[in-house]
Design an enzyme around this catalytic site. Structure first.
Site, PDB file in Angstrom:
ATOM      1  N   ALA A  65      -4.003   5.228   7.949  1.00 54.37           N
ATOM      2  CA  ALA A  65      -5.344   5.841   8.616  1.00 54.37           C
ATOM      3  C   ALA A  65      -6.184   5.943   7.869  1.00 54.37           C
ATOM      4  CB  ALA A  65      -4.537   7.141   9.411  1.00 54.37           C
ATOM      5  N   GLY A 108      -0.107   5.270   7.644  1.00 52.97           N
ATOM      6  CA  GLY A 108       0.065   5.074   9.271  1.00 52.97           C
ATOM      7  C   GLY A 108      -0.095   3.302   9.476  1.00 52.97           C
ATOM      8  N   GLU A 111       3.682   3.181   9.764  1.00 54.92           N
ATOM      9  CA  GLU A 111       4.138   3.679  10.779  1.00 54.92           C
ATOM     10  C   GLU A 111       3.857   2.371  12.092  1.00 54.92           C
ATOM     11  OE1 GLU A 111       1.790   7.135   9.821  1.00 54.92           O
ATOM     12  OE2 GLU A 111       4.372   8.507  10.369  1.00 54.92           O
ATOM     13  N   GLU A 131       1.056   9.627   2.304  1.00 58.73           N
ATOM     14  CA  GLU A 131       0.706  10.655   3.073  1.00 58.73           C
ATOM     15  C   GLU A 131       0.741  11.985   1.856  1.00 58.73           C
ATOM     16  OE1 GLU A 131       2.613   8.873   4.574  1.00 58.73           O
ATOM     17  OE2 GLU A 131       1.920   8.186   6.223  1.00 58.73           O
TER      18      GLU A 131
END
Ligand code: HXC
Length: 257
Positions: A65, A108, A111, A131
């Site tokens: 992200a 992300g 993911e 993260e």
């Protein structure tokens, strides 16, 4: 409508979506995710599209992200942005998605890759949930999908150390389907997409639904679900065509109904 952060190319039977923010290693900002999800919604309705490939570029599938976009957000900002509603739509996409991964698939990005149905990777691919190194934890399904894919102890290792794993290791762990030299990873994904696009679409759809069901149900519930989908396929013209074509020693012609 022209896109700012993705490139969409329709091929015969499948569509290639390439994430396109190369200057930030395809960091997933809100606009990119919006474009991705809006595109998937259109592809869902397009009968000519039977499979989707999601790719980045050679250097990065996606490095996570967009950290800069969320750095100053409060918990309530994050809540009100409701960005995971978009991720839920990807999870509910009914056609097969193949991730074609080269370079970084982190946070992300990893993911997003795990939200796809199959993964073709280049030898240069690197996977991780880093993260923890920026003071948070996976938020788009990482703790759940990774654990189901590689088991508890390896998921703990990735989530708690934030270390990256190489393609060969990811293959051994069952996170991805195949590793090929970097110059072939997209071609390989296209070959898989073409093969899947040539199959009967109703059976593909119900099969995807049943495999995904296995991730969140009991064996009893899952077997019942599978059986109902199996019976349902006997209402399709493609089932009659497939079985008759087999008996008549000819190639089946799928109608998608
Ligand atoms: C914003 C990013 C970014 C990210 C890289 N960039 N990753 N920007 N968000 N996730 C930007 C860098 O700031 C830099 O911009 C440019 O991309 C190139 O990156 P470098 O760091 O210079 O490249 P390199 O030295 O090769 O290192 C590559 C890297 C590193 C190891 C992948 O960039 C990195 O650690 N990135 C962050 C990975 C990460 O923590 N991902 C998880 C994010 S949280 P400039 O302007 O300096 O050139 C997350 C939570 C998901 O994903 C929750 C659900 C949505």
């Amino acid at each position: 409508m022209p896109h700012q952060f993705i490139i969409v190319t329709k091929q015969d039977g499948y569509t290639l979506i390439q994430l396109n923010r190369p200057e930030v290693l395809n960091a997933l900002n809100i606009k990119l995710m919006e474009e991705l999800v809006d595109t998937l919604e259109l592809l869902e309705k397009d009968d000519e599209v039977r499979c989707v490939i999601l790719a980045g570029n050679e250097k990065a599938f996606a490095a996570g992200a967009d950290i800069k976009e969320m750095a100053d957000a409060s918990a309530i900002d994050m809540l009100m942005r409701d960005q995971f509603a978009r991720w839920d739509k990807i999870r509910k996409f009914k056609k097969p998605i193949i991730a074609a991964v080269s370079g970084f698939a982190l946070g992300g990005g990893c993911e997003l890759m795990m939200s796809c149905d199959m993964v073709i990777a280049s030898e240069t691919a690197k996977f991780g949930q880093p993260e923890i190194n920026i003071g948070v934890m996976p938020g788009a399904g990482g703790t759940q999908r990774l654990t189901r894919a590689v088991g508890k102890v390896k998921a703990m290792e990735m989530v708690m150390t934030g270390r990256m794993i190489a393609a060969e290791e990811a293959l051994r762990w069952g996170l991805i389907n195949k590793v090929v030299p970097v110059e072939y990873y997209l071609e390989e994904a296209k070959a898989w997409a073409k093969e899947i696009a040539s199959k009967p679409p109703v059976a593909i759809r119900l099969a995807k639904e049943a495999v995904l069901k296995a991730l969140d149900t009991t064996i009893e519930g899952g077997l019942e679900f599978e059986r109902k989908n199996f019976y349902l396929l006997f209402a399709s013209e493609d089932q009659k065509e497939g079985m008759n074509a087999f008996a008549e020693k000819r190639k089946a012609e799928w109608k998608g109904k």
